[in-house]
Design an enzyme around this catalytic site. Structure first.
Site, PDB file in Angstrom:
ATOM      1  N   GLU A  12       0.477  -1.281   0.156  1.00  0.00           N
ATOM      2  CA  GLU A  12       0.159  -0.036   0.049  1.00  0.00           C
ATOM      3  C   GLU A  12       1.025   1.214   0.302  1.00  0.00           C
ATOM      4  O   GLU A  12       0.254   2.190  -0.148  1.00  0.00           O
ATOM      5  CB  GLU A  12      -0.829   0.315   1.261  1.00  0.00           C
ATOM      6  CG  GLU A  12      -2.030  -1.208   1.389  1.00  0.00           C
ATOM      7  CD  GLU A  12      -2.792  -1.321   2.085  1.00  0.00           C
ATOM      8  OE1 GLU A  12      -3.387  -1.149   2.089  1.00  0.00           O
ATOM      9  OE2 GLU A  12      -2.449  -1.570   3.537  1.00  0.00           O
ATOM     10  N   ASP A 197     -11.583  -6.792  -2.511  1.00  0.00           N
ATOM     11  CA  ASP A 197     -12.164  -8.234  -2.635  1.00  0.00           C
ATOM     12  C   ASP A 197     -13.903  -7.031  -2.553  1.00  0.00           C
ATOM     13  O   ASP A 197     -14.046  -6.831  -2.019  1.00  0.00           O
ATOM     14  CB  ASP A 197     -11.556  -9.051  -1.892  1.00  0.00           C
ATOM     15  CG  ASP A 197     -11.831  -8.277  -0.207  1.00  0.00           C
ATOM     16  OD1 ASP A 197     -12.607  -8.542  -0.228  1.00  0.00           O
ATOM     17  OD2 ASP A 197     -10.159  -7.987  -0.131  1.00  0.00           O
TER      18      ASP A 197
END
Length: 231
Positions: A12, A197
């Site tokens: 990230e 997801d």
């Protein structure tokens, strides 16, 4: 202007770190802080680790040691809204906990006793995030992000969270803690999350497959936000 940027995992933060110039790295209590510049903006990039306690620790250190003018949290999340797909972006307009229950004492579900029920991001940062999302070309929505110390891979729990927070766009594990600490320090903040997801639907398989791509989507939006804020 000095902007603090927080991501939980290496995936990230590495895209943004690679874009930084004049980097100086410091590690405090296992939290990694990298000072430098992205374009015209002074940045402190923070890798905090996963979960609420790690996020709170890093955000406290970031505020206390580096004193940023604002904080942006970038990363991935599990989608809770059927209108969104993997890779889409969520811009926070509200942040709540989905795993705090002190309702027996009269608090709202998700409200930490003595704290506000919801943490509200800075309007200027939200506007900058929306402008960046339009420029980068990713589908984005603005709304509620919920936080808890669990990966949302179990269908029963996902449905419980959706029932408790029907307006929530995504769930993740750090934003609430970051928002709470920023609230305490009175530091403007915003949360930017890309969906890796859809919570409960083969979530782990999707997460493993799309983590890095989705993390980069979020980081690209942050890059454009910095351009907008420095203009």
């Amino acid at each position: 202007m000095k902007i603090g940027i927080i991501g939980a995992m290496e995936e990230e933060v590495n895209f943004l770190r690679d874009k930084m110039e004049n980097r100086v790295a410091t590690t405090i209590a296992n939290c990694e802080f990298t000072e430098g510049q992205i374009g015209a903006v002074q940045v402190v990039l923070t890798r905090c680790g996963i979960g609420k306690v790690n996020a709170a620790l890093a955000t406290t250190l970031l505020n206390d040691r580096f004193q940023p003018d604002a904080i942006i949290n970038t990363g991935v999340a599990g989608g809770l809204n059927a209108s969104m797909a993997v890779g889409d972006l969520v811009i926070s307009t509200e942040v709540r906990y989905h795993d705090v229950d002190a309702t027996v004492f009269g608090y709202e579900y998700g409200q930490v006793p003595g704290m506000v029920p919801a943490y509200l991001p800075d309007a200027t940062l939200i506007a900058a995030a929306k402008t960046a999302a339009q420029k980068v070309g990713f589908h984005s929505e603005e709304g509620l992000i919920v936080t808890g110390d669990s990966f949302m891979g179990e269908e029963t729990r996902v449905n419980e969270v959706k029932t408790l927070f029907p307006a929530a766009y995504c769930a993740e594990m750090e934003a609430g803690a970051i928002a709470q600490v920023c609230h305490q320090f009175q530091t403007p903040f915003v949360i930017i999350r890309a969906l890796s997801d859809v919570a409960g639907q083969d979530a782990k398989m999707s997460y493993d497959t799309f983590l890095e791509k989705s993390a980069v989507n979020s980081a690209k939006q942050v890059m454009l936000m910095l351009d907008h804020l420095s203009a």
